[in-house]
Design a protein around this motif. Structure first.
Motif, PDB file in Angstrom:
ATOM      1  N   LEU A   5      -4.478  36.580  39.524  1.00 11.93           N
ATOM      2  CA  LEU A   5      -4.269  37.933  39.022  1.00 11.93           C
ATOM      3  C   LEU A   5      -3.957  38.887  40.006  1.00 11.93           C
ATOM      4  O   LEU A   5      -3.376  39.858  39.679  1.00 11.93           O
ATOM      5  CB  LEU A   5      -5.593  38.292  38.495  1.00 11.93           C
ATOM      6  CG  LEU A   5      -6.408  37.487  37.068  1.00 11.93           C
ATOM      7  CD1 LEU A   5      -7.648  38.308  36.878  1.00 11.93           C
ATOM      8  CD2 LEU A   5      -5.315  37.940  35.949  1.00 11.93           C
ATOM      9  N   HIS A   6      -4.313  38.557  41.114  1.00  7.79           N
ATOM     10  CA  HIS A   6      -4.175  39.702  42.408  1.00  7.79           C
ATOM     11  C   HIS A   6      -2.977  39.315  43.360  1.00  7.79           C
ATOM     12  O   HIS A   6      -2.532  40.294  44.083  1.00  7.79           O
ATOM     13  CB  HIS A   6      -5.541  40.062  42.982  1.00  7.79           C
ATOM     14  CG  HIS A   6      -6.613  40.440  42.260  1.00  7.79           C
ATOM     15  ND1 HIS A   6      -7.309  39.648  41.140  1.00  7.79           N
ATOM     16  CD2 HIS A   6      -7.022  41.703  42.055  1.00  7.79           C
ATOM     17  CE1 HIS A   6      -8.124  40.201  40.531  1.00  7.79           C
ATOM     18  NE2 HIS A   6      -8.150  41.720  40.922  1.00  7.79           N
TER      19      HIS A   6
ATOM     20  N   GLY B 247     -11.447  34.953  37.617  1.00  9.62           N
ATOM     21  CA  GLY B 247     -10.766  36.267  37.415  1.00  9.62           C
ATOM     22  C   GLY B 247     -11.819  37.702  37.803  1.00  9.62           C
ATOM     23  O   GLY B 247     -12.144  37.502  39.077  1.00  9.62           O
ATOM     24  N   HIS B 248     -11.964  38.464  37.116  1.00 11.82           N
ATOM     25  CA  HIS B 248     -12.577  39.783  37.440  1.00 11.82           C
ATOM     26  C   HIS B 248     -14.046  39.640  37.665  1.00 11.82           C
ATOM     27  O   HIS B 248     -14.718  40.407  38.388  1.00 11.82           O
ATOM     28  CB  HIS B 248     -12.216  40.915  36.475  1.00 11.82           C
ATOM     29  CG  HIS B 248     -10.910  41.118  36.243  1.00 11.82           C
ATOM     30  ND1 HIS B 248     -10.017  41.578  37.202  1.00 11.82           N
ATOM     31  CD2 HIS B 248     -10.229  41.527  35.053  1.00 11.82           C
ATOM     32  CE1 HIS B 248      -8.823  41.599  36.773  1.00 11.82           C
ATOM     33  NE2 HIS B 248      -8.702  41.745  35.435  1.00 11.82           N
TER      34      HIS B 248
ATOM     35  N   CYS C 271      -7.018  46.058  39.681  1.00 10.12           N
ATOM     36  CA  CYS C 271      -7.322  45.830  38.219  1.00 10.12           C
ATOM     37  C   CYS C 271      -8.356  47.017  38.007  1.00 10.12           C
ATOM     38  O   CYS C 271      -9.175  47.462  38.694  1.00 10.12           O
ATOM     39  CB  CYS C 271      -7.472  44.559  38.091  1.00 10.12           C
ATOM     40  SG  CYS C 271      -6.358  43.223  38.390  1.00 10.12           S
TER      41      CYS C 271
ATOM     42  N   SER D 222      -8.753  31.593  40.649  1.00 10.81           N
ATOM     43  CA  SER D 222      -8.214  32.354  39.605  1.00 10.81           C
ATOM     44  C   SER D 222      -8.147  33.824  39.581  1.00 10.81           C
ATOM     45  O   SER D 222      -7.396  34.613  39.292  1.00 10.81           O
ATOM     46  CB  SER D 222      -9.297  32.165  38.596  1.00 10.81           C
ATOM     47  OG  SER D 222     -10.629  32.586  38.722  1.00 10.81           O
ATOM     48  N   TRP D 223      -8.988  34.377  40.854  1.00 12.33           N
ATOM     49  CA  TRP D 223      -8.720  35.857  41.124  1.00 12.33           C
ATOM     50  C   TRP D 223      -7.668  35.776  41.792  1.00 12.33           C
ATOM     51  O   TRP D 223      -6.838  36.985  41.581  1.00 12.33           O
ATOM     52  CB  TRP D 223      -9.969  36.138  42.340  1.00 12.33           C
ATOM     53  CG  TRP D 223      -9.854  37.627  42.616  1.00 12.33           C
ATOM     54  CD1 TRP D 223     -10.540  38.453  41.964  1.00 12.33           C
ATOM     55  CD2 TRP D 223      -9.140  37.955  43.776  1.00 12.33           C
ATOM     56  NE1 TRP D 223     -10.334  39.972  42.660  1.00 12.33           N
ATOM     57  CE2 TRP D 223      -9.465  39.368  43.851  1.00 12.33           C
ATOM     58  CE3 TRP D 223      -8.398  37.636  44.898  1.00 12.33           C
ATOM     59  CZ2 TRP D 223      -9.027  40.317  44.569  1.00 12.33           C
ATOM     60  CZ3 TRP D 223      -8.047  38.321  45.809  1.00 12.33           C
ATOM     61  CH2 TRP D 223      -8.268  39.732  45.673  1.00 12.33           C
TER      62      TRP D 223
END
Length: 609
Positions: A222-223, A98-99, A292, A218-219
């Motif tokens: 989210l994006h 993720g982030h 984000c 995973s990034w």
């Protein structure tokens, strides 16, 4: 000298540095541990400046793609005897989902070789040349690999099997049969690092590559939410822009390389491995759909820290910084490098760092306004910094400057610079409650009106039938396509329609690709010519979409998008004669333009339906 086409290179990133790999499985560009650090491999710019190749010994053909939703390259080599899949990645750290993508990376380039059928003999040729090829390091065998000492670098190559060492070069032959899997790796450290570079086990490297692929996925989860036309290209562009960001600081570099020319054999060769305020702000806007809070906050924290020391009505904001926030980016020439296709000089640093470019206030505040929902609680320093940008724009808009194209000729009253100062004030007014600057709105509004009057009265040329490059000029400039994009004028305003048509007719090549301006008019102070500019072509598509000319917009978009390489990557320009990609790669500007134009066309099509 290197003559491999620019389009033949793939881009790897760990959000700290990047590597370029050519179709033949050779790493020809790698800077550890930062984008703007000295290279370990630079065969991209000179055959003697280092590379690391892995390829079949027998004659081969190859295809390639990015693995899944990542920036890990998968190259499939086919020979008469068998098939080999080579997967290359800059490894990510543990807990990088993720982030956290790019946090605490190990600075390892990992290469997985899998024989998928038959039998393949693989040749490994490793020639590290730190400091842009200046150093031929001392190589020595260690258990399971090769160590290299020289300069500031301690390099360890993981390479199982027998290795031959000679003259700063390591070579090996690996025989792989169907089902065999071998991992190679290169790690870099310095004498002061807490964890020294070392030989990795096969299990460790397998885990590193697997988690790198999983972290990118995973990034993306989210994006990667865009579902309009050209979604694959938009998603790849998003990953490229993320790959051009420097995780430790939040900076975004303009491109991954230095000195790939805007014209073969010419002098328009620049180092783009730095964080331009303009380019980075545009990047944040291009990622707006999926941006984000963590990423937006990191970027504005970087800009506040890097730029706050030199901002105010009596001082211009520096237009670019090192990825760690450094101010002095003094330019120098590497005389020992011959350059890509003998395009000299090869430069590191960038002399534009101390130019005045007053458009940067608009790009920065434009990004802040676009990302306002992601920035609900600005700290006092960032509020002060953004307000100071508006105050500075209200004063410095009257100045001549070097403009968006960083001309090295005489400063001018560039139209685009004035318009972006208008944008700075317009967005600051909208952000006034967030900035806690309601008391300055009246003053900002007055300056905004003065700028608008000046642009409309002095920027329009009846002779040219268009808005022009600078006050008093009749020359066209593609940056004026931004007037409707930033909301200065409606795209269907008659003056804007005339400007769009003038650029489409008089500032394009036979393919319909757009030049920034005509170099023969001499405003940039440089010799030679350059290619058509991909960002400007995407701007034309975006402006056409905003004006309701959706079919024309699609045609222009597709003309530019046709120049992506087989992986979806774009450099800065296209050679008008040969159709080859030119300039540094991958180029954030080009991918930003692609994302924004696709989005605008999608919105226009939805509105028409």
């Amino acid at each position: 000298m290197s003559s491999t086409p620019i389009a033949d290179h793939a881009f790897l990133s760990d959000r700290h540095s990047c590597a370029l790999v050519d179709r033949a499985g050779s790493v020809v560009w790698l800077c550890f541990p930062r984008f703007d650090g000295p290279s370990v491999f630079a065969a991209l710019l000179d055959d003697d400046a280092g590379h690391w190749s892995v390829q079949p010994e027998a004659e081969w053909t190859a295809t390639r793609r990015y693995a899944g939703r990542s920036l890990a390259l998968e190259t499939t080599f086919r020979t008469t005897g068998g098939e080999l899949v080579l997967t290359d990645a800059l490894g990510l750290g543990p807990d990088n989902d993720g982030h956290r993508l790019g946090t605490d990376v190990p600075h390892v380039l990992v290469r997985r070789l899998v024989c998928t059928s038959g039998e393949v003999d693989v040749l490994v040729d490793y020639r590290p040349r730190p400091e842009y090829g200046l150093i031929v390091p001392l190589l020595s065998e260690v258990d399971g690999g090769v160590a290299a000492r020289g300069g500031a670098d301690w390099l360890v190559l993981t390479l199982p099997g027998e290795v031959a060492l000679h003259s700063g070069r390591a070579t090996a032959r690996l025989r792989l049969r169907a089902g065999d899997v071998v991992h190679l790796a290169l790690q870099r450290s310095t004498l002061g690092d807490a964890v020294a570079a070392h030989v990795w086990s096969q299990d460790e490297l397998a885990e590193l590559l697997d988690r790198t692929l999983a972290s990118w996925d995973s990034w993306c989860e989210l994006h990667q939410s865009y579902d309009g036309p050209w979604a694959d290209l938009v998603h790849l562009s998003g990953r490229v822009l993320q790959g051009l960001s420097y995780q430790p600081s939040g900076a975004v570099v303009a491109a991954g390389t230095t000195s790939l020319p805007e014209g073969v054999g010419g002098e328009r060769n620049w180092d783009y491995r730095y964080a331009w305020v303009r380019d980075a702000s545009f990047t944040m806007e291009a990622l707006w759909v999926a941006a984000c809070p963590d990423e937006a906050e990191d970027f504005f924290a970087f800009m506040t820290t890097a730029g706050a020391g030199g901002i105010g009505p009596d001082a211009s904001l520096q237009i670019m910084f090192g990825v760690g926030g450094e101010h002095d980016l003094s330019e120098r020439t590497l005389e020992h490098l011959r350059g890509w296709r003998d395009s000299r000089p090869v430069r590191v640093g960038n002399g534009a760092w101390n130019q005045q470019q007053v458009d940067v206030y608009g790009e920065l505040l434009g990004a802040a306004a676009r990302l306002a929902d992601q920035l609900p609680a600005l700290d006092d320093e960032t509020r002060w910094f953004l307000a100071a940008c508006a105050d500075t724009a209200a004063v410095r808009w009257r100045d001549r400057d070097q403009g968006i194209w960083e001309v090295r000729g005489e400063p001018q009253h560039f139209l685009y610079s004035k318009v972006m100062c208008w944008v700075a004030l317009d967005r600051a007014i909208a952000l006034a409650p967030q900035l806690r600057c309601e008391d300055r709105v009246e003053e900002w509004a007055k300056a905004r009106e003065e700028i608008a009057d000046a642009v409309l009265q002095q920027g329009w040329s009846e002779e040219a039938g268009a808005f022009t490059q600078y006050f008093g000029s009749t020359a066209l400039d593609a940056s004026n396509l931004m007037l409707p994009i930033v909301g200065f004028l409606p795209a269907d305003d008659p003056r804007m329609l005339a400007t769009i048509d003038a650029i489409a007719e008089r500032l394009t090549d036979e393919r319909g690709l757009v030049y920034r301006y005509r170099t023969e008019e001499g405003v940039d102070g440089l010799a030679g010519e350059e290619g058509t500019f991909l960002l400007c072509t995407f701007w034309l598509a975006q402006a056409l979409a905003l004006s309701g000319q959706v079919d024309r917009a699609r045609t222009v978009f597709e003309a530019a998008a046709a120049f992506v390489n087989d992986l979806g990557l774009l450099s800065e320009e296209v050679d008008a004669d040969t159709g080859e990609l030119l300039g540094n790669v991958p180029q954030a500007f080009s991918h930003i333009g692609l994302v924004n134009a696709a989005w605008a066309i999608d919105q226009a099509q939805r509105a028409r339906r």
